[in-house]
Write a protein that holds these residues in place. Structure first.
Motif, PDB file in Angstrom:
ATOM      1  N   LEU A  28      60.608  36.288  26.506  1.00 37.51           N
ATOM      2  CA  LEU A  28      60.311  34.883  26.780  1.00 37.51           C
ATOM      3  C   LEU A  28      59.373  34.270  25.740  1.00 37.51           C
ATOM      4  O   LEU A  28      59.200  33.062  25.700  1.00 37.51           O
ATOM      5  N   TYR A  29      58.769  35.097  24.895  1.00 36.99           N
ATOM      6  CA  TYR A  29      57.825  34.630  23.882  1.00 36.99           C
ATOM      7  C   TYR A  29      58.506  34.439  22.535  1.00 36.99           C
ATOM      8  O   TYR A  29      59.438  35.165  22.190  1.00 36.99           O
ATOM      9  N   ALA A  30      57.983  33.492  21.765  1.00 39.93           N
ATOM     10  CA  ALA A  30      58.454  33.278  20.396  1.00 39.93           C
ATOM     11  C   ALA A  30      58.002  34.460  19.540  1.00 39.93           C
ATOM     12  O   ALA A  30      56.845  34.882  19.624  1.00 39.93           O
ATOM     13  N   GLU A  31      58.904  34.968  18.731  1.00 41.24           N
ATOM     14  CA  GLU A  31      58.565  36.082  17.839  1.00 41.24           C
ATOM     15  C   GLU A  31      57.893  35.517  16.603  1.00 41.24           C
ATOM     16  O   GLU A  31      58.508  35.366  15.557  1.00 41.24           O
ATOM     17  N   SER A  32      56.612  35.217  16.748  1.00 44.11           N
ATOM     18  CA  SER A  32      55.863  34.556  15.691  1.00 44.11           C
ATOM     19  C   SER A  32      54.460  35.112  15.626  1.00 44.11           C
ATOM     20  O   SER A  32      53.859  35.425  16.657  1.00 44.11           O
ATOM     21  N   GLU A  33      53.924  35.182  14.416  1.00 50.86           N
ATOM     22  CA  GLU A  33      52.529  35.586  14.259  1.00 50.86           C
ATOM     23  C   GLU A  33      51.589  34.454  14.645  1.00 50.86           C
ATOM     24  O   GLU A  33      50.394  34.655  14.782  1.00 50.86           O
ATOM     25  N   ASP A  34      52.138  33.232  14.826  1.00 54.32           N
ATOM     26  CA  ASP A  34      51.344  32.087  15.280  1.00 54.32           C
ATOM     27  C   ASP A  34      51.205  32.043  16.800  1.00 54.32           C
ATOM     28  O   ASP A  34      50.462  31.214  17.318  1.00 54.32           O
ATOM     29  N   LEU A  35      51.928  32.907  17.505  1.00 54.51           N
ATOM     30  CA  LEU A  35      51.837  32.966  18.961  1.00 54.51           C
ATOM     31  C   LEU A  35      50.388  33.211  19.363  1.00 54.51           C
ATOM     32  O   LEU A  35      49.731  34.115  18.845  1.00 54.51           O
ATOM     33  N   LEU A  36      49.878  32.372  20.283  1.00 51.86           N
ATOM     34  CA  LEU A  36      48.489  32.482  20.713  1.00 51.86           C
ATOM     35  C   LEU A  36      48.438  32.464  22.232  1.00 51.86           C
ATOM     36  O   LEU A  36      48.910  31.523  22.867  1.00 51.86           O
ATOM     37  N   VAL A  37      47.870  33.521  22.804  1.00 46.72           N
ATOM     38  CA  VAL A  37      47.773  33.645  24.255  1.00 46.72           C
ATOM     39  C   VAL A  37      46.301  33.807  24.625  1.00 46.72           C
ATOM     40  O   VAL A  37      45.618  34.709  24.132  1.00 46.72           O
ATOM     41  N   PHE A  38      45.819  32.889  25.478  1.00 47.65           N
ATOM     42  CA  PHE A  38      44.486  33.012  26.062  1.00 47.65           C
ATOM     43  C   PHE A  38      44.690  33.630  27.438  1.00 47.65           C
ATOM     44  O   PHE A  38      45.087  32.951  28.373  1.00 47.65           O
ATOM     45  N   VAL A  39      44.438  34.926  27.522  1.00 45.79           N
ATOM     46  CA  VAL A  39      44.627  35.646  28.781  1.00 45.79           C
ATOM     47  C   VAL A  39      43.491  35.331  29.735  1.00 45.79           C
ATOM     48  O   VAL A  39      42.436  34.841  29.326  1.00 45.79           O
ATOM     49  N   GLU A  40      43.702  35.628  31.014  1.00 47.50           N
ATOM     50  CA  GLU A  40      42.690  35.327  32.022  1.00 47.50           C
ATOM     51  C   GLU A  40      41.473  36.246  31.911  1.00 47.50           C
ATOM     52  O   GLU A  40      40.471  36.019  32.555  1.00 47.50           O
ATOM     53  N   GLY A  41      41.556  37.260  31.116  1.00 44.06           N
ATOM     54  CA  GLY A  41      40.389  38.110  30.861  1.00 44.06           C
ATOM     55  C   GLY A  41      40.773  39.582  30.857  1.00 44.06           C
ATOM     56  O   GLY A  41      41.859  39.931  31.249  1.00 44.06           O
ATOM     57  N   PRO A  42      39.926  40.415  30.368  1.00 45.39           N
ATOM     58  CA  PRO A  42      38.588  40.175  29.862  1.00 45.39           C
ATOM     59  C   PRO A  42      38.550  39.778  28.378  1.00 45.39           C
ATOM     60  O   PRO A  42      37.504  39.403  27.874  1.00 45.39           O
ATOM     61  N   ARG A  43      39.671  39.866  27.666  1.00 44.43           N
ATOM     62  CA  ARG A  43      39.695  39.423  26.266  1.00 44.43           C
ATOM     63  C   ARG A  43      39.684  37.896  26.188  1.00 44.43           C
ATOM     64  O   ARG A  43      40.107  37.228  27.111  1.00 44.43           O
ATOM     65  N   TRP A  44      39.278  37.367  25.069  1.00 42.83           N
ATOM     66  CA  TRP A  44      39.334  35.924  24.869  1.00 42.83           C
ATOM     67  C   TRP A  44      40.738  35.477  24.495  1.00 42.83           C
ATOM     68  O   TRP A  44      41.210  34.447  24.969  1.00 42.83           O
ATOM     69  N   ALA A  45      41.413  36.248  23.629  1.00 44.66           N
ATOM     70  CA  ALA A  45      42.718  35.800  23.134  1.00 44.66           C
ATOM     71  C   ALA A  45      43.509  36.973  22.580  1.00 44.66           C
ATOM     72  O   ALA A  45      42.951  38.004  22.218  1.00 44.66           O
ATOM     73  N   THR A  46      44.813  36.759  22.510  1.00 41.32           N
ATOM     74  CA  THR A  46      45.715  37.692  21.847  1.00 41.32           C
ATOM     75  C   THR A  46      46.538  36.871  20.864  1.00 41.32           C
ATOM     76  O   THR A  46      47.142  35.861  21.234  1.00 41.32           O
ATOM     77  N   LEU A  47      46.567  37.295  19.606  1.00 38.99           N
ATOM     78  CA  LEU A  47      47.246  36.546  18.555  1.00 38.99           C
ATOM     79  C   LEU A  47      48.409  37.363  17.996  1.00 38.99           C
ATOM     80  O   LEU A  47      48.238  38.531  17.666  1.00 38.99           O
ATOM     81  N   GLY A  48      49.568  36.732  17.908  1.00 39.66           N
ATOM     82  CA  GLY A  48      50.736  37.351  17.287  1.00 39.66           C
ATOM     83  C   GLY A  48      51.656  38.035  18.283  1.00 39.66           C
ATOM     84  O   GLY A  48      51.201  38.619  19.270  1.00 39.66           O
ATOM     85  N   PHE A  49      52.953  37.930  18.005  1.00 42.39           N
ATOM     86  CA  PHE A  49      53.971  38.462  18.910  1.00 42.39           C
ATOM     87  C   PHE A  49      53.789  39.945  19.193  1.00 42.39           C
ATOM     88  O   PHE A  49      53.862  40.376  20.346  1.00 42.39           O
ATOM     89  N   GLU A  50      53.569  40.752  18.164  1.00 41.10           N
ATOM     90  CA  GLU A  50      53.466  42.203  18.377  1.00 41.10           C
ATOM     91  C   GLU A  50      52.289  42.547  19.276  1.00 41.10           C
ATOM     92  O   GLU A  50      52.395  43.429  20.132  1.00 41.10           O
ATOM     93  N   ASN A  51      51.176  41.860  19.117  1.00 41.85           N
ATOM     94  CA  ASN A  51      50.011  42.115  19.961  1.00 41.85           C
ATOM     95  C   ASN A  51      50.242  41.660  21.403  1.00 41.85           C
ATOM     96  O   ASN A  51      49.827  42.329  22.349  1.00 41.85           O
ATOM     97  N   VAL A  52      50.917  40.513  21.571  1.00 40.00           N
ATOM     98  CA  VAL A  52      51.247  40.036  22.918  1.00 40.00           C
ATOM     99  C   VAL A  52      52.206  41.021  23.588  1.00 40.00           C
ATOM    100  O   VAL A  52      52.029  41.381  24.754  1.00 40.00           O
ATOM    101  N   ALA A  53      53.211  41.480  22.844  1.00 37.83           N
ATOM    102  CA  ALA A  53      54.172  42.445  23.401  1.00 37.83           C
ATOM    103  C   ALA A  53      53.462  43.729  23.822  1.00 37.83           C
ATOM    104  O   ALA A  53      53.714  44.264  24.911  1.00 37.83           O
ATOM    105  N   LYS A  54      52.548  44.222  22.993  1.00 38.48           N
ATOM    106  CA  LYS A  54      51.794  45.423  23.349  1.00 38.48           C
ATOM    107  C   LYS A  54      50.962  45.183  24.611  1.00 38.48           C
ATOM    108  O   LYS A  54      50.893  46.029  25.503  1.00 38.48           O
ATOM    109  N   GLY A  55      50.348  44.006  24.697  1.00 43.12           N
ATOM    110  CA  GLY A  55      49.564  43.671  25.880  1.00 43.12           C
ATOM    111  C   GLY A  55      50.396  43.722  27.149  1.00 43.12           C
ATOM    112  O   GLY A  55      49.946  44.247  28.181  1.00 43.12           O
TER     113      GLY A  55
END
Length: 141
Positions: A28-55
């Motif tokens: 459901l996510y764009a396969e982009s290094e510009d992808l930016l996800v502000f998760v509900e916590g405890p991290r502030w953010a996850t940047l990039g498709f590969e990092n979001v997928a790992k999360g």
């Protein structure tokens, strides 16, 4: 263009998380290094498709089970050109180590239409900070 398409895409996302359908969540996510996800916590953010997928792979392997996730109030959606958003208050019920907990968040998804498919390019889930300025709510009653 129907904003209901974006609402349905966000609800599809919620269903996939509830079922821990890792591949469906990630697609459901764009396969982009510009992808930016502000998760509900405890991290502030996850940047990039590969990092979001790992999360998401790590989340689906965690002790957290999403039992229910719904748009609870203030649901809004709009499409302008190839971009659109869905936002509102989200209520989710999770089970962690046999303990059930209900949590409310502000949630926003920003979508981009990529070759006819709406993909998440930004996601933000958060809760209001408790009195961040030390003066309470400035909104007059």
């Amino acid at each position: 263009m129907e904003t209901s398409l974006l609402i349905e895409a966000s609800e599809d996302h919620f269903r996939a998380i509830s079922k821990k359908e890792t591949a469906r969540i990630i697609e459901l996510y764009a396969e982009s290094e510009d992808l930016l996800v502000f998760v509900e916590g405890p991290r502030w953010a996850t940047l990039g498709f590969e990092n979001v997928a790992k999360g998401w792979r790590d989340f689906c392997a965690s002790a957290i089970t999403l039992k229910k996730c719904v748009w609870a109030e203030n649901l809004r959606s709009k499409i302008v050109g190839k971009m659109g958003f869905v936002g509102g208050i989200v209520e989710l019920t999770v089970e962690i180590n046999d303990v059930i907990k209900t949590i409310r968040f502000r949630g926003t998804f920003i979508f981009e239409n990529q070759n006819g498919v709406w993909k998440i390019v930004h996601e933000h889930f958060s809760q209001p900070a408790e009195n961040p300025y030390g003066i309470g709510d400035w909104l007059k009653k």
